[in-house]
Write a protein that holds these residues in place. Structure first.
Motif, PDB file in Angstrom:
ATOM      1  N   LEU A 363      56.449  67.189  63.742  1.00 29.17           N
ATOM      2  CA  LEU A 363      55.254  67.795  64.332  1.00 29.17           C
ATOM      3  C   LEU A 363      54.786  67.016  65.554  1.00 29.17           C
ATOM      4  N   SER A 364      54.871  65.676  65.493  1.00 24.03           N
ATOM      5  CA  SER A 364      54.464  64.857  66.635  1.00 24.03           C
ATOM      6  C   SER A 364      55.334  65.143  67.852  1.00 24.03           C
ATOM      7  N   VAL A 365      56.648  65.182  67.639  1.00 22.03           N
ATOM      8  CA  VAL A 365      57.562  65.428  68.749  1.00 22.03           C
ATOM      9  C   VAL A 365      57.331  66.824  69.329  1.00 22.03           C
ATOM     10  N   LEU A 366      57.245  67.822  68.451  1.00 24.35           N
ATOM     11  CA  LEU A 366      57.076  69.193  68.927  1.00 24.35           C
ATOM     12  C   LEU A 366      55.742  69.393  69.634  1.00 24.35           C
ATOM     13  N   ALA A 367      54.685  68.821  69.056  1.00 26.91           N
ATOM     14  CA  ALA A 367      53.365  68.984  69.675  1.00 26.91           C
ATOM     15  C   ALA A 367      53.302  68.297  71.029  1.00 26.91           C
ATOM     16  N   THR A 368      53.885  67.105  71.125  1.00 27.76           N
ATOM     17  CA  THR A 368      53.895  66.410  72.412  1.00 27.76           C
ATOM     18  C   THR A 368      54.708  67.180  73.437  1.00 27.76           C
ATOM     19  N   GLY A 369      55.860  67.678  73.019  1.00 28.88           N
ATOM     20  CA  GLY A 369      56.671  68.485  73.933  1.00 28.88           C
ATOM     21  C   GLY A 369      55.941  69.742  74.379  1.00 28.88           C
ATOM     22  N   ALA A 370      55.237  70.382  73.449  1.00 22.90           N
ATOM     23  CA  ALA A 370      54.487  71.590  73.810  1.00 22.90           C
ATOM     24  C   ALA A 370      53.377  71.280  74.792  1.00 22.90           C
ATOM     25  N   LEU A 371      52.720  70.131  74.589  1.00 20.89           N
ATOM     26  CA  LEU A 371      51.612  69.752  75.452  1.00 20.89           C
ATOM     27  C   LEU A 371      52.050  69.570  76.903  1.00 20.89           C
ATOM     28  N   VAL A 372      53.203  68.970  77.106  1.00 24.12           N
ATOM     29  CA  VAL A 372      53.602  68.622  78.469  1.00 24.12           C
ATOM     30  C   VAL A 372      54.628  69.584  79.070  1.00 24.12           C
ATOM     31  N   LEU A 373      55.253  70.436  78.257  1.00 20.46           N
ATOM     32  CA  LEU A 373      56.286  71.327  78.773  1.00 20.46           C
ATOM     33  C   LEU A 373      55.880  72.797  78.717  1.00 20.46           C
ATOM     34  N   LEU A 374      55.491  73.262  77.522  1.00 14.26           N
ATOM     35  CA  LEU A 374      55.228  74.687  77.354  1.00 14.26           C
ATOM     36  C   LEU A 374      53.839  75.082  77.845  1.00 14.26           C
ATOM     37  N   VAL A 378      52.602  78.307  80.262  1.00 12.57           N
ATOM     38  CA  VAL A 378      51.684  79.353  79.819  1.00 12.57           C
ATOM     39  C   VAL A 378      50.491  79.450  80.749  1.00 12.57           C
ATOM     40  N   VAL A 379      49.973  78.281  81.181  1.00 11.99           N
ATOM     41  CA  VAL A 379      48.835  78.283  82.112  1.00 11.99           C
ATOM     42  C   VAL A 379      49.220  78.994  83.410  1.00 11.99           C
ATOM     43  N   THR A 380      50.395  78.674  83.944  1.00  9.49           N
ATOM     44  CA  THR A 380      50.848  79.307  85.184  1.00  9.49           C
ATOM     45  C   THR A 380      50.966  80.815  85.020  1.00  9.49           C
ATOM     46  N   ALA A 381      51.527  81.239  83.874  1.00  2.00           N
ATOM     47  CA  ALA A 381      51.684  82.677  83.646  1.00  2.00           C
ATOM     48  C   ALA A 381      50.326  83.371  83.540  1.00  2.00           C
ATOM     49  N   LEU A 382      49.389  82.730  82.876  1.00  7.11           N
ATOM     50  CA  LEU A 382      48.058  83.333  82.758  1.00  7.11           C
ATOM     51  C   LEU A 382      47.334  83.346  84.097  1.00  7.11           C
ATOM     52  N   ARG A 383      47.451  82.264  84.867  1.00  4.42           N
ATOM     53  CA  ARG A 383      46.811  82.227  86.188  1.00  4.42           C
ATOM     54  C   ARG A 383      47.378  83.315  87.098  1.00  4.42           C
ATOM     55  N   ARG A 384      48.683  83.571  86.961  1.00  8.63           N
ATOM     56  CA  ARG A 384      49.307  84.614  87.771  1.00  8.63           C
ATOM     57  C   ARG A 384      48.719  85.985  87.462  1.00  8.63           C
ATOM     58  N   ARG A 385      48.184  86.108  86.236  1.00  6.43           N
ATOM     59  CA  ARG A 385      47.547  87.368  85.840  1.00  6.43           C
ATOM     60  C   ARG A 385      46.029  87.308  85.974  1.00  6.43           C
ATOM     61  N   ILE A 391      39.767  79.056  81.139  1.00  8.21           N
ATOM     62  CA  ILE A 391      40.165  79.901  80.003  1.00  8.21           C
ATOM     63  C   ILE A 391      41.671  79.816  79.790  1.00  8.21           C
ATOM     64  N   ALA A 392      42.428  79.806  80.892  1.00  9.13           N
ATOM     65  CA  ALA A 392      43.884  79.729  80.770  1.00  9.13           C
ATOM     66  C   ALA A 392      44.322  78.452  80.055  1.00  9.13           C
ATOM     67  N   GLU A 393      43.733  77.323  80.420  1.00 11.37           N
ATOM     68  CA  GLU A 393      44.092  76.062  79.775  1.00 11.37           C
ATOM     69  C   GLU A 393      43.644  76.042  78.317  1.00 11.37           C
ATOM     70  N   ALA A 394      42.441  76.592  78.059  1.00 14.31           N
ATOM     71  CA  ALA A 394      41.952  76.631  76.676  1.00 14.31           C
ATOM     72  C   ALA A 394      42.845  77.475  75.790  1.00 14.31           C
ATOM     73  N   LEU A 395      43.406  78.548  76.342  1.00 18.08           N
ATOM     74  CA  LEU A 395      44.307  79.396  75.562  1.00 18.08           C
ATOM     75  C   LEU A 395      45.693  78.771  75.423  1.00 18.08           C
TER      76      LEU A 395
END
Length: 803
Positions: A363-374, A378-385, A391-395
């Motif tokens: 969980l630590s590895v996956l959560a850290t990877g999600a925080l800095v990679l995924l 997601v923020v970029t995709a939401l900002r594009r819309r 709100i984008a970062e919070a989501l």
């Protein structure tokens, strides 16, 4: 992103998993194959370089390109092979040592043993210990010496103790102790040599190391300040959120956090470290300090936090993961995040190969990877819309964390939380400030009590908010989806998540997914949250589906007011049932006896619902459960009253006759489940729809006394005693001559309830048998031709103890 170290990290992880999961033999074989692959990669790399050198500047473009491409995969193969061989070899060696450990044979035979140990982590509360309760802890330790099966030897090895909380809960990592008990084999592949079940306190307890003593002092200061300033649940939650101290968190709150997908908040993780280091770096930036000064302050803060949270393996792991994420991002070197994370994984597996099968590590590895990679994607995709940045970062953060960790959680729990993204989204704003304020309170507590109390007071609203989010989200009907557990379930969900992420790259697929989601929201969600026709009109009694336990609601004839008989083991379950029924207050709460599956949900039942009184039977054991009940009653402003046989209680639409227990024992062994069950209050309810016999968990002795007394046990409806177990007398069950027999039992419970022979006996009497594990909530309503009938709500709950 530079992903060159990712394959070696995955190879190292695979090598450890094979050795620990399949045994040291396959591990050695895989390590040998990895060495062969590494040798091949190294040879190909060397040959490619020789070719490139010999070609020189006059070589053709095609040959130079080919030579340049070969080292790329060859270098990856070389690094992956070396890492897999090294970690796999270490794990295989450790697995071989565990397999040949002399304590293993004694554990397989269930021998008595005396172990001298050194604790390696804090004793952790053991949740769901059974209906009789009795606080117990899990103690992880390193073996120093052992005496078992007539032999004595000295040696090392990881052992786990299941011990009573009294005497063990206050021990610190690094302390030596001696324990005696019964050995058992470990069911985990984490290099644990044996499990010792002990019932006594530790002996020959040594002093804790100075560092651990200092950490304990700081943690105790935070705990005391939280209890002094905040209410029960927020006060228990703050130490859990900040330093992973869950000793004060009740089973009710713990279950709701699990259901809501907020369990990660109750353990020290990389996010804790990230928040602390983020606050330090922010202050450094505001103070216009240079990068080197900021880095030094960050390192000092990291060391201090590790001391505060105790330098156990889990905390060190979280520190490494959190440091990788925040420092790489803070220094603006985003390309270094992925290689730093992969390198951290390799180093940690080399230090402790058992981390490969540790859920917290994954969980630590996956959560850290999600925080800095995924999350940035997601923020970029939401900002594009055209979604606003905040709100984008919070989501993005809770969504990314939930998506990547859901397969691991599903494999562990056998369920998928459908409210986790929403719960994490609601909780996210409160976590960071509460963590920083909690750390500040812990640091101030030993020297400045007023300052510590002020910091805790500032964290109070955040804690209350997190408690509210957990309770509300967990109370949503259908909050979790049952899922195959274990490796199969985890891989299945991971495959579906990956397939969905790939498929959503196409616009048409996104439109179809959006249409399906809207349809589910418009159709399925309303019917699960508020099923059509529920609650049924004119209900007289509802047997709430609380899992493996009892929770029965009796209408008093007054709108919004009811009598509650028992509260089940899960506060969110009884709270949800009462909310659906529109119960706003209690004329009386009756606790038939003080087993956990009848009283642990009391806090959820009293959540926003005043109770005139809480009634207990004549025997008040176990004492721990009594203290819990009296504390809940005091917090709710409810009086504690007694119930004795012969008493009749009346309301406009309900009468309760107390029939038993007739001859309760003066002294009851709290560890003897049968003795406590025989102290159950036995009631006969007279409702507008007929009589209902409510015997709680009364077993043979109590039932025989009632039969011998000539008590009128006739009833239209029988609440089957003790969840349909085989401990009931056939004469007692048939004495009611009931037309309806209702069984309150948890789906898939581990007790074998209800007993097939008992169900056959009831069916033979002609009674209609309905069970909460098959039908969910059961309501007693007017029948079409007069009398009473039963209506089921559906959506049965699993036994919470399976989690």
């Amino acid at each position: 992103m530079d992903a060159r170290l990712v394959p070696p990290a995955l190879a190292a992880w695979t090598g450890a998993l094979v050795a620990l999961g399949l045994g040291w033999g396959p591990g050695v074989l895989l390590a040998a194959l990895a060495l062969v692959a590494a040798a091949f990669g190294g040879r190909r790399l060397l040959a490619a370089r020789r070719t490139a050198v010999s070609a020189g500047p006059t070589g053709s473009a095609g040959s130079t390109g080919s030579a340049a491409q070969a080292p790329r995969w060859a270098a990856g193969l070389l690094a992956s092979g070396i890492c897999a061989a090294a970690v796999g070899g270490l794990a295989s060696t450790a697995a071989h040592q565990v397999a040949g450990h002399p304590l293993r044979a004694a554990a397989s035979a269930g021998s008595a043993a005396t172990l001298e140990i050194v604790l390696t982590d804090d004793p952790a509360p053991l949740r769901n210990t059974g209906p009789s309760g009795g606080a117990r802890v899990v103690v992880r330790a390193e073996l120093v010496a052992a005496q078992a099966a007539g032999a004595r030897w000295r040696g090392d090895g990881h052992v786990v103790l299941l011990a009573p909380a009294e005497g063990w809960a206050g021990l610190l990592p690094g302390q030596r102790a001696t324990a005696s008990g019964t050995l058992g084999s470990s069911t985990r592949s984490d290099l644990t040599v044996a499990v010792l079940r002990t019932r006594g306190p530790p002996r020959d307890v040594g002093p804790p190391p100075g560092l651990q003593f200092a950490a304990g002092d700081l943690r105790a200061g935070l705990r005391d300040a939280s209890r002094t300033v905040l209410a029960d649940e927020p006060g228990a939650l703050l130490p859990g959120l900040v330093v992973g101290d869950t000793s004060g968190i009740g089973a009710d709150l713990d279950r709701d956090f699990r259901t809501a997908g907020l369990t990660h908040l109750l353990a020290v993780s990389g996010s804790n470290v990230a928040f602390v280091l983020g606050a330090v770096l922010l202050l450094a930036r505001l103070g216009r300090l240079g990068p080197r000064t900021a880095a030094v302050l960050a390192v000092l803060a990291l060391v201090g936090f590790v001391v505060l949270a105790r330098p156990s393996p889990s905390v060190l792991r979280a520190g490494a993961m959190g440091a990788v994420a925040i420092l790489a991002l803070a220094l603006g070197r985003k390309r270094s995040v992925l290689p730093a994370l992969a390198a951290t994984v390799i180093v940690l597996l080399l230090v402790d190969p058992a981390l490969a099968v540790d859920a917290g590590f994954a969980l630590s590895v996956l959560a850290t990877g999600a925080l800095v990679l995924l999350a940035p994607v997601v923020v970029t995709a939401l900002r594009r819309r055209r979604v606003p940045p905040g709100i984008a970062e919070a989501l993005a953060i809770p969504l990314a964390a939930h998506v990547v960790t859901a397969p691991v959680i599903a494999g562990l729990s056998g369920e998928v939380s459908l409210v986790a993204v929403l719960a994490n989204l609601l909780a996210a704003p409160a976590v960071a400030p509460a963590t920083v304020l909690g750390v500040l309170a812990a640091v101030l507590a030993p020297w400045w009590t007023t300052g510590a109390h002020a910091a805790v007071w500032l964290a109070g609203p955040e804690m209350s908010w997190l408690v509210w989010v957990a309770h509300r989200c967990a109370a949503v009907p259908g909050a979790t989806l049952h899922w195959p557990g274990g490796l199969t379930g985890g891989l299945l969900l991971a495959g579906l998540v990956l397939l969905a992420l790939v498929a959503l790259r196409w616009r048409r697929v996104r439109l179809v997914a959006l249409a399906v989601a809207v349809g589910l929201l418009l159709v399925l969600v309303p019917t699960r949250v508020a099923p059509v026709g529920w609650p049924p009109a004119d209900w007289a009694m509802v047997m709430c589906d609380v899992g493996q336990g009892d929770g029965i609601v009796l209408a008093t004839g007054e709108p919004g007011r009811a009598v509650l008989l028992d509260a089940g083991p899960d506060g969110s379950a009884i709270d949800g049932c009462l909310s659906r029924l529109g119960v706003r207050s209690f004329a009386l709460v009756v606790l038939s006896h003080l087993h956990a599956d009848h009283v642990d949900g009391l806090a959820g039942a009293l959540r926003g619902r005043p109770a005139a009184a809480i009634a207990l039977g004549p025997v008040h054991e176990p004492l721990g459960a009594l203290a819990q009940v009296t504390g809940r009653a005091r917090a709710a402003g409810s009086a504690i009253v007694g119930l004795d046989p012969g008493v009749t209680l009346r309301w406009p639409g309900l009468a309760l006759d107390v029939l038993g227990p007739l001859h309760p024992h003066t002294h009851v062994d709290a560890d003897d489940g049968t003795e406590v069950n025989d102290t159950s209050v036995v009631l006969r309810a007279t409702t507008p729809l007929g009589r209902v016999l409510l015997p709680g968990d009364a077993e043979a002795e109590s039932q025989q006394a009632l039969l011998a007394s000539g008590a009128d046990l006739r009833a239209d409806v029988l609440k089957v005693p003790h969840h349909g177990s085989r401990s009931s007398l056939p004469a007692f069950v048939t004495a009611a001559h009931a037309r309806l027999a209702l069984v309150s039992v948890g789906q898939g419970n581990s007790y074998g309830h209800p007993n097939p022979a008992m169900m056959g006996l009831l069916a033979g009497t002609g009674a209609l048998v309905r069970r909460t594990d098959q039908s969910g909530d059961l309501a007693l309503v007017p029948g079409a031709g007069g009398g009473s009938a039963v209506v089921a709500r559906g959506d049965p709950r699993p036994d919470p103890r399976r989690r």
